[in-house]
Scaffold this motif. Structure first.
Motif, short mmCIF file in Angstrom:
data_model
loop_
_atom_site.label_atom_id
_atom_site.label_comp_id
_atom_site.label_asym_id
_atom_site.label_seq_id
_atom_site.Cartn_x
_atom_site.Cartn_y
_atom_site.Cartn_z
N ARG A 572 44.68 37.88 30.53
CA ARG A 572 44.55 39.31 30.84
C ARG A 572 43.78 39.46 32.14
O ARG A 572 42.85 38.70 32.42
CB ARG A 572 43.81 40.04 29.71
N LEU A 573 44.17 40.48 32.93
CA LEU A 573 43.44 40.80 34.15
C LEU A 573 43.25 42.31 34.22
O LEU A 573 44.21 43.07 34.13
CB LEU A 573 44.23 40.34 35.39
N ASN A 574 41.99 42.72 34.33
CA ASN A 574 41.65 44.13 34.50
C ASN A 574 40.94 44.32 35.84
O ASN A 574 40.11 43.50 36.24
CB ASN A 574 40.71 44.61 33.38
N TYR A 575 41.29 45.40 36.52
CA TYR A 575 40.64 45.72 37.79
C TYR A 575 40.41 47.22 37.86
O TYR A 575 41.27 48.01 37.45
CB TYR A 575 41.52 45.29 38.96
N ASP A 576 39.24 47.60 38.36
CA ASP A 576 39.03 49.02 38.62
C ASP A 576 38.25 49.17 39.92
O ASP A 576 37.45 48.31 40.31
CB ASP A 576 38.32 49.71 37.46
N PHE A 577 38.49 50.28 40.57
CA PHE A 577 37.84 50.59 41.83
C PHE A 577 37.09 51.91 41.69
O PHE A 577 37.67 52.94 41.39
CB PHE A 577 38.87 50.71 42.97
N ALA A 578 35.78 51.82 41.89
CA ALA A 578 34.89 52.99 41.94
C ALA A 578 35.00 53.86 40.69
O ALA A 578 34.82 55.07 40.75
CB ALA A 578 35.18 53.82 43.19
N LYS A 580 37.45 54.91 39.29
CA LYS A 580 38.50 55.92 39.45
C LYS A 580 39.89 55.36 39.19
O LYS A 580 40.72 56.03 38.59
CB LYS A 580 38.46 56.50 40.87
N TYR A 581 40.14 54.15 39.64
CA TYR A 581 41.47 53.57 39.53
C TYR A 581 41.38 52.30 38.69
O TYR A 581 40.62 51.38 39.02
CB TYR A 581 42.04 53.23 40.91
N TYR A 582 42.14 52.25 37.62
CA TYR A 582 42.09 51.13 36.69
C TYR A 582 43.49 50.52 36.56
O TYR A 582 44.47 51.24 36.35
CB TYR A 582 41.62 51.57 35.31
N LEU A 583 43.57 49.22 36.67
CA LEU A 583 44.81 48.49 36.48
C LEU A 583 44.57 47.38 35.47
O LEU A 583 43.49 46.77 35.44
CB LEU A 583 45.30 47.89 37.81
N SER A 584 45.57 47.13 34.66
CA SER A 584 45.46 46.04 33.69
C SER A 584 46.80 45.35 33.54
O SER A 584 47.86 45.97 33.71
CB SER A 584 44.99 46.57 32.32
N ALA A 585 46.75 44.08 33.24
CA ALA A 585 47.96 43.31 32.99
C ALA A 585 47.62 42.22 31.99
O ALA A 585 46.50 41.65 32.02
CB ALA A 585 48.50 42.70 34.28
N SER A 586 48.54 41.93 31.10
CA SER A 586 48.31 40.86 30.13
C SER A 586 49.60 40.08 29.93
O SER A 586 50.70 40.59 30.12
CB SER A 586 47.84 41.43 28.78
N TRP A 605 54.22 40.64 27.38
CA TRP A 605 53.38 41.05 28.52
C TRP A 605 53.20 42.56 28.50
O TRP A 605 53.89 43.29 27.80
CB TRP A 605 54.01 40.62 29.83
N SER A 606 52.28 43.02 29.31
CA SER A 606 52.07 44.46 29.50
C SER A 606 51.42 44.71 30.85
O SER A 606 50.72 43.85 31.39
CB SER A 606 51.19 45.03 28.39
N VAL A 607 51.67 45.90 31.39
CA VAL A 607 50.97 46.38 32.58
C VAL A 607 50.57 47.83 32.31
O VAL A 607 51.25 48.55 31.59
CB VAL A 607 51.86 46.30 33.84
N GLY A 608 49.46 48.24 32.90
CA GLY A 608 49.01 49.60 32.69
C GLY A 608 48.10 50.07 33.81
O GLY A 608 47.51 49.27 34.54
#
Length: 1002
Positions: A572-578, A580-586, A605-608
């Motif tokens: 899984r990989l999660n990323y967010d910026f400030a 405000k913006y959140y991205l996730s993938a598994s 798999w999933s993306v969000g």
């Protein structure tokens, strides 16, 4: 909610505040307040919804609800404790949008069936995955004490559940148990006492007079229709047939005539009415006799928690004794739980949890049309037949010990269970189960060294197991019921279920300025084993012997073993910026032992993404928007849980043989299933788009649209029966579910002595079968699965009223030409023609379902009321249909038959009744499934803390609750939540529980 801060003159005189005119007060998670300084100030700090992020448990970790890209909802312990339940699945009804539950059996300790966002399969399991303290759970749900649960989180979409791969395709229900906290030892004692009753009233059936009048009319109609008699003389012929001859239904010498007149004098042959001066000699109700009056439910829980900054613990003990509404049924649970978490060093954390439960049940047969099922036989017993033997005056006969003698009905007619007394079998037969349930979870976590290059890097090892040792016995006495011919029978069975999950996870979680990264990679192995052993013997010298050694003949013995394993690699990989913006993938790949090695591995798999709009600069001046988020996700999950009937098929691709075909002393076998090495994963693609908002620090809303598309469905592919098999397992067909989930909340009154919070939940679901096998439809009785239609649609003839002249049921029908084209509809009384002209008549799936929840608080009092509702859909009520159209004379009759056709010119919707006449199911038998239920009312009073502290208590609370309070629907007696397909059966009625409780902490 707010924090109160009081400042007096002494405090103001200290420090350098003498020249200040205003004071700014701030606190983490609260809105900053600037106030004028004055003596004896009182400042109320209000919560800041933008700062407080709810942390919830998700797959392999935790996250902030506001930053989550998937769909998940949390039920907290405060809501669970309002429900006096033994099985936590019964607490889900009306709590979360998109979650449907059945009412569940009233059998003590039983649970409810649950589906999340529609129906993901046809021949595979639709049940969600249960995860307890981070590890998938295979134990009995009834072994978990609801008092030990801190939260339940339901993961509804792929972004939330894809990391569980094949096991999370139908949603995930994550149960987190309570942990200890640092500080002094807290001791909590709870006790609850309650009584139960029917939650759903009985069907309206005829009394003795109404029953005899209805039966007389059926005999009279029979004389007119089949014997050609005129109505004027048919009445006397009917009375004669009722008391003598092949169709007699009153027994020898009218022994089952409950009135003080013989049948010839009792009923007027012209009007068909019982004479007004008739008196009953006896009146007994079989269902009332089977029911216990106000069965008791009592529960006691003690928990101890505490710890320090390094080690925290929680230990609990519980005892539950739940008597059943049906006599002799009960459920007992003895359970203990231990949770320990320790920070061994600054780079090592470890912990464990263990739960042991001893469950003991006395059960009863249900959901069958057999005399041993009291819900069938007692409910359908006509009111003229007594439970106990009667003398000529109608008085009960007693034996020499003073016990009432059961009437076994040697002369009862068809439908009244001749030579059987179902009430007696409640006492003389025995159905019991016992299980020892042990679950354990252990973990060790290394790393996350602060201020080093390894900061944020953690490696954890988790191991969890579930062990069930169960034993059951089914005993039929030698005197009455199922096994009289073999002088009683006993089956004993033991089963052992053991499963474990072992995973190793490497995570990295760091923040660099406005950038936040969280990554996970891991490996997981799951193993399941089930062992079963049973034996049956018959021939007992007398009743009441419950061991196999007491019987004479071995009539059966069986044992088998099931094995199942899944190996997985996940990331899984999660990323967010400030923020405000959140991205996730598994991504996860699973290898299942259910498939042949060439098709064993599935990739899921999933993306969000989540855009927290309220944190944008252009929103900074809009103070009334506390939070606003837009999110979307898409993913693919798998399902390997193909069913064989209602049981799991662990060897779906293989060919099996039955070795029960012995040839004298030699072994013999027959092929019973065909192999298919090409069998592979059923796939479930899930799209979710949603918006979350909190406005004016008072109003909250979550609105989500979803679509689930299932492809490569695991089904039985039909074959011509002439080939020796009806079908074989294959990936065929596809299906789609779409819907909207809405949750709205508003604090109508807040920050006042009286507060009122309102929660509205509504969900829709539309199901469509897109593709099936070569044959585009599957018909089963009154149901059809057809391409382009809703799953399990009702498929029946269409009624066209009742002929006023003859009382016959009329139907709509049509003729088909040589090209298969339907002609114009016409009305007919031909049942065979009507059966050939069935039509789709809707389904059980509602147009809208959900709940309305209110919570009121005033000082130390609180009141919560939960109501559930469902609008649309239909139910084919088999119980009601039997009472209305049952063709056995000895069965009870619905009061609706009072309006059945009786003579030419009658205008009605219920056709004439006749002895032994069969009826076909039409759309008249479909009942509107809409309902409104007051599901739960909970009233609490928290004693003033100053009183409690004066006697050494931290807190004390008194509660009064009512669960399953009342149901409003379109047919008295019907359970619209019986199952998801819309049928009903003769099952254990759901129960209403009213209870009082006390909760003390010191």
């Amino acid at each position: 909610m707010g924090y109160h801060l009081c400042i007096d003159e002494t405090a103001l005189s200290k420090g350098d505040l003498s020249s200040a005119k205003t004071l700014q007060i701030s606190y983490i998670g609260m809105q900053t307040q600037e106030v004028a300084i004055k003596p004896k100030m009182k400042v109320v700090l209000k919560s800041d919804a933008q700062l407080i992020d709810e942390v919830m448990v998700v797959a392999y970790g935790t996250t902030k609800k506001e930053s989550f890209t998937g769909s998940a909802e949390v039920i907290k312990s405060e809501k669970l404790k309002e429900r006096p339940i033994a099985n936590v699945t019964k607490a889900l009804d009306g709590m979360i949008a998109g979650v449907q539950t059945t009412s569940g059996s009233g059998q003590p300790g039983s649970g409810a069936s649950v589906v999340v966002r529609g129906y993901g399969s046809i021949n595979s399991s639709q049940a969600p995955l249960y995860v307890v303290d981070g590890v998938p759970y295979d134990g009995n749900i009834s072994a978990i004490n609801p008092n030990d649960i801190e939260t339940m989180t339901v993961l509804k979409d792929a972004s939330a559940g894809a990391l569980y791969g094949s096991r999370g395709a139908n949603g995930v229900i994550m149960i987190t148990t309570k942990k200890g906290d640092s500080g002094k030892v807290r001791v909590n004692l709870k006790a609850n006492w309650g009584v139960s009753s029917r939650a759903i009233p009985r069907y309206e059936t005829m009394n003795e007079a109404g029953y005899l009048e209805t039966v007389f009319q059926s005999y009279k109609n029979n004389q007119i229709i089949n014997n050609g008699l005129s109505p004027e003389i048919a009445g006397n012929a009917a009375l004669e047939a009722m008391k003598s001859g092949a169709t007699a239904m009153l027994g020898k010498d009218e022994q089952y005539n409950p009135f003080n007149y013989g049948i010839a004098e009792l009923i007027d042959p012209i009007t068909g009415k019982v004479r007004s001066d008739a008196k009953l000699k006896y009146s007994e109700d079989w269902m009332d006799e089977a029911m216990k009056s106000n069965p008791l439910r009592q529960e006691y829980v003690a928990s101890f928690s505490g710890g320090n900054d390094k080690t925290k613990y929680m230990f609990s003990l519980g005892y539950l004794d739940e008597e059943g509404l049906l006599k002799t049924t009960k459920f007992n649970r003895y359970n203990g739980r231990l949770n320990i978490d320790s920070e061994v060093t600054n780079w090592l954390k470890a912990g464990m949890s263990a739960n042991y439960s001893r469950n003991e049940s006395n059960t009863a047969v249900e959901n069958s049309s057999g005399a041993s099922n009291v819900w069938f036989s007692a409910q359908l017993m006509a009111p003229i037949f007594p439970v106990y033997e009667k003398d000529a005056d109608g008085a009960t006969i007693y034996d020499n010990l003073g016990n009432a003698v059961f009437d076994y009905g040697k002369n009862r007619p068809a439908g009244a269970n001749s030579e059987w007394n179902t009430i007696a079998t409640l006492y003389d037969d025995k159905y019991s189960t016992q299980s020892d349930n042990l679950s354990g979870r252990v973990y060790a976590e290394l790393g996350d060294l602060k201020n080093t290059f390894l900061e944020g890097l953690k490696f954890s090892v988790n191991y969890g197991f579930d062990l069930i040792n169960s034993a059951g016995a089914t005993y039929y006495n030698p005197y009455n019921g199922n096994s009289v011919a073999v002088k009683g029978s006993l089956q004993k069975a033991t089963a052992r279920t053991f499963s474990y999950t072992f995973n190793q996870l490497l995570t990295y979680d760091r923040k660099f300025g406005n950038h936040h990264f969280e990554a996970l990679v891991g490996h997981e192995f799951y193993k399941y084993r089930y062992d079963y052993l049973s034996a049956t013997k018959t021939g007992f010298p007398f009743g009441g012997l419950y061991e196999l050694d007491a019987a004479t003949n071995i009539t059966g013995a069986s044992s088998y073993q099931h094995n199942y394993a899944v190996q997985s690699v996940l990331s899984r990989l999660n990323y967010d910026f400030a923020d405000k913006y959140y991205l996730s993938a598994s991504f996860r790949t699973d290898g299942s032992s259910r498939f042949y090695e060439d098709n064993r591995w599935g990739k899921f798999w999933s993306v969000g993404g989540n855009w927290r709009i309220s944190h944008e600069e252009f929103m900074s001046d809009i103070s009334w928007i506390n939070n606003l988020s837009l999110k979307a996700s898409y993913g693919l999950q798998g399902n390997d849980a193909i069913l064989d009937g209602t049981k799991q098929n662990f060897y779906a691709w293989q060919s099996f043989y039955d070795l029960g075909y012995a040839n004298s002393s030699m072994s013999g076998a027959a092929v019973t299933s065909l192999e298919n090495k090409g069998l592979k994963w059923e796939k479930n693609a899930n799209l979710n788009i949603g918006i979350e908002a909190k406005l004016f620090d008072r109003f909250s809303a979550t609105i989500e649209w979803y679509q689930r598309k299932t492809t490569d469905m695991l089904m039985s592919f039909p074959m011509a029966s002439s080939l020796g098999f009806d079908g074989y397992n294959k990936n065929v067909g596809s299906m789609r579910n779409t819907g909207v989930d809405v949750t709205l909340g508003v604090d109508i009154f807040k920050n006042t002595p009286f507060t009122w919070s309102l929660t509205l939940i509504g969900s829709t679901i539309k199901n469509k079968v897109l593709q099936l096998a070569d044959k585009p439809e599957i018909i089963s009785g009154s149901y059809i699965i057809r391409e382009g239609e809703t799953l399990n649609s009702f498929y029946t003839a269409t009624a066209a009223g009742v002929d006023p002249a003859t009382g016959e049921q009329l139907y709509w029908a049509w003729d088909t030409d040589e090209n298969g084209s339907k002609g114009q509809k016409y009305i007919t009384n031909d049942m065979a023609k009507a059966t050939a002209c069935k039509e789709i008549q809707g389904s059980r799936i509602p147009d809208l379902y959900g709940s309305i929840g209110n919570t009121f608080k005033y000082k130390d009092f609180d009141l919560s009321i939960l109501c559930t509702y469902s609008i649309g859909g239909k139910v084919l009520d088999g119980v009601y249909n039997t009472l209305l159209y049952g063709n056995y004379i000895g069965q009870a009759k619905s009061k609706m038959l009072e309006r059945a056709w009786k003579k030419p010119g009658d205008l009605t919707d219920i056709p004439r009744i006749e002895i032994g006449k069969s009826y076909i199911v039409t759309d008249n038998s479909l009942i509107n499934a809409s309902y409104f239920a007051i599901k739960n009312i909970a009233l609490g009073y928290t004693l003033p803390s100053k009183w409690m502290k004066s006697i050494g208590f931290e807190s004390a609370r008194l509660t009064a609750t009512a669960d399953n309070v009342v149901l409003f629907n379109h047919l008295k007696g019907m359970d619209p939540q019986y199952n998801f397909t819309g049928g009903t059966n003769f099952g254990y009625v759901p129960v209403r529980t009213v209870s009082l409780g006390i909760d003390i902490t010191f």
